[in-house]
Design an enzyme around this catalytic site. Sequence first.
Site, PDB file in Angstrom:
ATOM      1  N   LYS A  43       0.825  -1.223   0.000  1.00 15.70           N
ATOM      2  CA  LYS A  43       0.000   0.000   0.000  1.00 15.70           C
ATOM      3  C   LYS A  43       0.853   1.264   0.000  1.00 15.70           C
ATOM      4  O   LYS A  43       0.680   2.151  -0.834  1.00 15.70           O
ATOM      5  CB  LYS A  43      -0.931   0.008   1.231  1.00 15.70           C
ATOM      6  CG  LYS A  43      -1.629   1.329   1.475  1.00 15.70           C
ATOM      7  CD  LYS A  43      -2.572   1.270   2.654  1.00 15.70           C
ATOM      8  CE  LYS A  43      -1.975   1.542   4.000  1.00 15.70           C
ATOM      9  NZ  LYS A  43      -1.725   2.946   4.333  1.00 15.70           N
ATOM     10  N   ASN A  44       1.767   1.340   0.965  1.00 16.41           N
ATOM     11  CA  ASN A  44       2.465   2.612   1.157  1.00 16.41           C
ATOM     12  C   ASN A  44       3.493   2.894   0.064  1.00 16.41           C
ATOM     13  O   ASN A  44       3.871   4.050  -0.139  1.00 16.41           O
ATOM     14  CB  ASN A  44       3.073   2.685   2.562  1.00 16.41           C
ATOM     15  CG  ASN A  44       1.980   2.784   3.622  1.00 16.41           C
ATOM     16  OD1 ASN A  44       0.833   3.103   3.294  1.00 16.41           O
ATOM     17  ND2 ASN A  44       2.311   2.498   4.859  1.00 16.41           N
ATOM     18  N   CYS A 139      -5.363   7.848   8.810  1.00 14.66           N
ATOM     19  CA  CYS A 139      -5.639   7.329  10.149  1.00 14.66           C
ATOM     20  C   CYS A 139      -5.378   8.395  11.201  1.00 14.66           C
ATOM     21  O   CYS A 139      -4.419   9.147  11.108  1.00 14.66           O
ATOM     22  CB  CYS A 139      -4.752   6.119  10.447  1.00 14.66           C
ATOM     23  SG  CYS A 139      -5.230   4.663   9.525  1.00 14.66           S
ATOM     24  N   ARG A 145      -1.142  14.913  13.204  1.00 11.16           N
ATOM     25  CA  ARG A 145      -0.058  14.334  12.384  1.00 11.16           C
ATOM     26  C   ARG A 145       0.643  15.510  11.687  1.00 11.16           C
ATOM     27  O   ARG A 145       0.153  16.037  10.696  1.00 11.16           O
ATOM     28  CB  ARG A 145      -0.621  13.301  11.406  1.00 11.16           C
ATOM     29  CG  ARG A 145      -1.047  12.013  12.114  1.00 11.16           C
ATOM     30  CD  ARG A 145      -1.631  10.980  11.194  1.00 11.16           C
ATOM     31  NE  ARG A 145      -0.671  10.358  10.306  1.00 11.16           N
ATOM     32  CZ  ARG A 145      -0.928   9.284   9.569  1.00 11.16           C
ATOM     33  NH1 ARG A 145      -2.108   8.697   9.642  1.00 11.16           N
ATOM     34  NH2 ARG A 145      -0.013   8.791   8.756  1.00 11.16           N
ATOM     35  N   ASP A 329       3.186  -0.151  12.193  1.00 10.11           N
ATOM     36  CA  ASP A 329       1.947  -0.626  11.570  1.00 10.11           C
ATOM     37  C   ASP A 329       1.640  -2.086  11.919  1.00 10.11           C
ATOM     38  O   ASP A 329       0.637  -2.641  11.475  1.00 10.11           O
ATOM     39  CB  ASP A 329       1.988  -0.399  10.048  1.00 10.11           C
ATOM     40  CG  ASP A 329       1.989   1.081   9.722  1.00 10.11           C
ATOM     41  OD1 ASP A 329       1.503   1.864  10.566  1.00 10.11           O
ATOM     42  OD2 ASP A 329       2.486   1.466   8.652  1.00 10.11           O
ATOM     43  N   ARG A 421      -9.777   0.151   3.458  1.00 12.48           N
ATOM     44  CA  ARG A 421      -8.903   1.138   2.813  1.00 12.48           C
ATOM     45  C   ARG A 421      -7.560   0.535   2.447  1.00 12.48           C
ATOM     46  O   ARG A 421      -6.895   1.001   1.527  1.00 12.48           O
ATOM     47  CB  ARG A 421      -8.599   2.276   3.814  1.00 12.48           C
ATOM     48  CG  ARG A 421      -9.571   3.395   3.863  1.00 12.48           C
ATOM     49  CD  ARG A 421      -9.085   4.470   4.821  1.00 12.48           C
ATOM     50  NE  ARG A 421      -7.634   4.591   4.728  1.00 12.48           N
ATOM     51  CZ  ARG A 421      -6.816   4.827   5.744  1.00 12.48           C
ATOM     52  NH1 ARG A 421      -7.290   4.980   6.939  1.00 12.48           N
ATOM     53  NH2 ARG A 421      -5.523   4.917   5.559  1.00 12.48           N
TER      54      ARG A 421
HETATM   55  N1  EPU Z   1       6.405  13.663  11.935  1.00  6.67           N
HETATM   56  C1  EPU Z   1       6.709  14.939  12.308  1.00  6.67           C
HETATM   57  N2  EPU Z   1       6.750  15.901  11.330  1.00  6.67           N
HETATM   58  C2  EPU Z   1       6.490  15.602  10.025  1.00  6.67           C
HETATM   59  C3  EPU Z   1       6.188  14.282   9.651  1.00  6.67           C
HETATM   60  C4  EPU Z   1       6.147  13.317  10.639  1.00  6.67           C
HETATM   61  O1  EPU Z   1       6.954  15.227  13.470  1.00  6.67           O
HETATM   62  O2  EPU Z   1       6.554  16.525   9.198  1.00  6.67           O
HETATM   63  C5  EPU Z   1       6.390  12.601  12.987  1.00  6.67           C
HETATM   64  C6  EPU Z   1       5.012  11.968  13.129  1.00  6.67           C
HETATM   65  O3  EPU Z   1       4.215  12.724  14.031  1.00  6.67           O
HETATM   66  C7  EPU Z   1       5.359  10.599  13.655  1.00  6.67           C
HETATM   67  C8  EPU Z   1       6.701  10.283  12.988  1.00  6.67           C
HETATM   68  O4  EPU Z   1       7.206  11.527  12.553  1.00  6.67           O
HETATM   69  O5  EPU Z   1       5.540  10.656  15.032  1.00  6.67           O
HETATM   70  C9  EPU Z   1       6.646   9.347  11.805  1.00  6.67           C
HETATM   71  O6  EPU Z   1       5.729   9.832  10.840  1.00  6.67           O
HETATM   72  P1  EPU Z   1       5.906   9.532   9.284  1.00  6.67           P
HETATM   73  O7  EPU Z   1       6.016  10.827   8.584  1.00  6.67           O
HETATM   74  O8  EPU Z   1       7.001   8.530   9.102  1.00  6.67           O
HETATM   75  O9  EPU Z   1       4.528   8.863   8.945  1.00  6.67           O
HETATM   76  P2  EPU Z   1       3.631   9.074   7.651  1.00  6.67           P
HETATM   77  O10 EPU Z   1       4.482   9.256   6.470  1.00  6.67           O
HETATM   78  O11 EPU Z   1       2.561  10.061   7.929  1.00  6.67           O
HETATM   79  C10 EPU Z   1       3.652   6.571   6.964  1.00  6.67           C
HETATM   80  C11 EPU Z   1       2.642   5.494   6.691  1.00  6.67           C
HETATM   81  C12 EPU Z   1       1.990   5.070   7.996  1.00  6.67           C
HETATM   82  C13 EPU Z   1       3.077   4.608   8.970  1.00  6.67           C
HETATM   83  C14 EPU Z   1       4.160   5.665   9.128  1.00  6.67           C
HETATM   84  C15 EPU Z   1       5.353   5.197   9.940  1.00  6.67           C
HETATM   85  C16 EPU Z   1       1.879   6.020   4.494  1.00  6.67           C
HETATM   86  C17 EPU Z   1       0.768   6.478   3.635  1.00  6.67           C
HETATM   87  N3  EPU Z   1       1.622   5.994   5.796  1.00  6.67           N
HETATM   88  O12 EPU Z   1       2.937   7.649   7.542  1.00  6.67           O
HETATM   89  O13 EPU Z   1       1.191   3.956   7.655  1.00  6.67           O
HETATM   90  O14 EPU Z   1       2.502   4.347  10.223  1.00  6.67           O
HETATM   91  O15 EPU Z   1       4.657   6.055   7.835  1.00  6.67           O
HETATM   92  O16 EPU Z   1       5.929   4.070   9.372  1.00  6.67           O
HETATM   93  O17 EPU Z   1       2.944   5.682   4.010  1.00  6.67           O
HETATM   94  C18 EPU Z   1      -0.630   2.472   7.782  1.00  6.67           C
HETATM   95  O18 EPU Z   1      -0.236   1.971   6.726  1.00  6.67           O
HETATM   96  O19 EPU Z   1      -1.520   1.970   8.497  1.00  6.67           O
HETATM   97  C19 EPU Z   1      -0.023   3.725   8.234  1.00  6.67           C
HETATM   98  C20 EPU Z   1      -0.570   4.506   9.142  1.00  6.67           C
END
Ligand code: EPU
Length: 454
Positions: A43-44, A139, A145, A329, A421
């Site tokens: 997915k990601n 989510c 976030r 995850d 999803r």
């Molecule tokens: N964070 C910040 N600032 C930012 C971005 C992130 O502080 O600008 C923090 C977040 O608050 C969090 C940490 O960094 O504490 C990690 O966040 P990350 O940016 O890595 O997460 P994401 O890109 O929003 C993706 C996956 C999530 C998965 C996370 C961590 C996708 C679409 N989503 O989210 O997947 O949990 O990486 O591996 O790629 C899922 O598939 O169920 C899912 C939620």
Amino acid sequence: MLAKSAGSIKNAEMLAYLEICMEKYIINGGKPLYGNVSVSGAKNAALAIVSAAVLVDGTCVIENIPKIRDVAVHLNILRRLGASVKLINDKTVEINCSGIRTTNALFNDLTRKTRASYYFVGSLLGRFGAAHVSLSGGCNFGGVRPIDQHIKGFEQLGAKVDVRSGIFHAECPDGLIGSSVFFDISSVGATMNIMLAAVKAKGMTYLENAAKEPHIVDLANFLNTMGADIKGAGTDIIKIRGVSKLRSGFYSIIPDQIEAGTYMAAVSACGGEIIINDVITKHLDCISAKLAEMGVEVEDLGDAVRVRRTGELSRTNITILPYPGYPTDMNPQTAVLLCLANGTSVMTETVWPSRFKYMDELKRMGAIVQVDGSSAVIEGVKALSGAPVEACDLRAGSALVIAGMAATGVTEISGIEHIERGYENLIPKLRSLGADIVTVNVADNDEASLGASV
Ligand code: EPU
């Protein structure tokens, strides 16, 4: 005429959404799992790669696309931007973005359905020097976030960024300039988003403290196949030499690490023996090692794993970390195993510290859990018992499915739109392994709750 057909598409989407909100899973628990199951595309990775197609002034043929709602939303965003999107077969999509003439992805009805819709900022900015994208959803783990690392990265490449009235604006009329970006935290989204923009920037970009998840490497491989010059993806420092144009090409998405991990957790909870096909076993090492510690047998078969659980589950402690640590995850699915283990375990979440909202639902099934900040102390019980529960997010939802399959009695899960999803054919796949699960319309629920196995 045009307005009418756009209206009917919206209505059809809305009806489909309402229909799924009216559905529940009914699970008759207590059945061990046996057989073979195949894992779909990640997915990601797919969400980033589909968004990255915007950068290519030509045709991308992408194979192993997972058939899930989040990906369908991204394909619809591409269509609305003016791309041509054709499904060639069940697993392959052909995307041609030559026809995109706008930098406005102001489709709130779509972008708020997925977190990853912010990748259109990176890809539109990279291709056209401007992007206006309505803010993403995804989510909700019980806290904001943030997107500060995305903003910092785009600014570092010379873009002017502004987030106002629910829209992410980024502009760089004279073109992006390669630079050094040092991320404060390891962020999957920020690493991918800045990579998308930097492939078309002038000169070199260095992404330091970059995320290392398998989907980061997959996005870099996709872009390199199309003519980008990215080195070091999968390590802390990614080096990107900007190119002026990306070309047409063909790419196949990696298998989903978390989908595979979910089936590993399912058989570990229910008992039995299954073979999970079409996986990259290296991506599963962090999960396999922890399951082995808990007494589950995991055998590496090359592009498959055999997972077998016959005895008791042993207690353990888990710290959730960015890759190659134990994946966030897999937090909820693994918590179900700890609920059933012989002793007290502690799970500490460092990626999404408030990702324990779902524990209240497990408590309804008899779990004994104390959440203290970013840690959960879980006291194992002999068995969970079926109950009506609600999925609050994607992985929490799949954890409730596992809990229901392992529990005694009947579990009813609502909120299944979150689960659908992100998992392709979850219920048919689990049924093929021997699980007793049906999807019912809420109106028919009374009959199904009487214990009918369909
Ligand atoms: N964070 C910040 N600032 C930012 C971005 C992130 O502080 O600008 C923090 C977040 O608050 C969090 C940490 O960094 O504490 C990690 O966040 P990350 O940016 O890595 O997460 P994401 O890109 O929003 C993706 C996956 C999530 C998965 C996370 C961590 C996708 C679409 N989503 O989210 O997947 O949990 O990486 O591996 O790629 C899922 O598939 O169920 C899912 C939620």
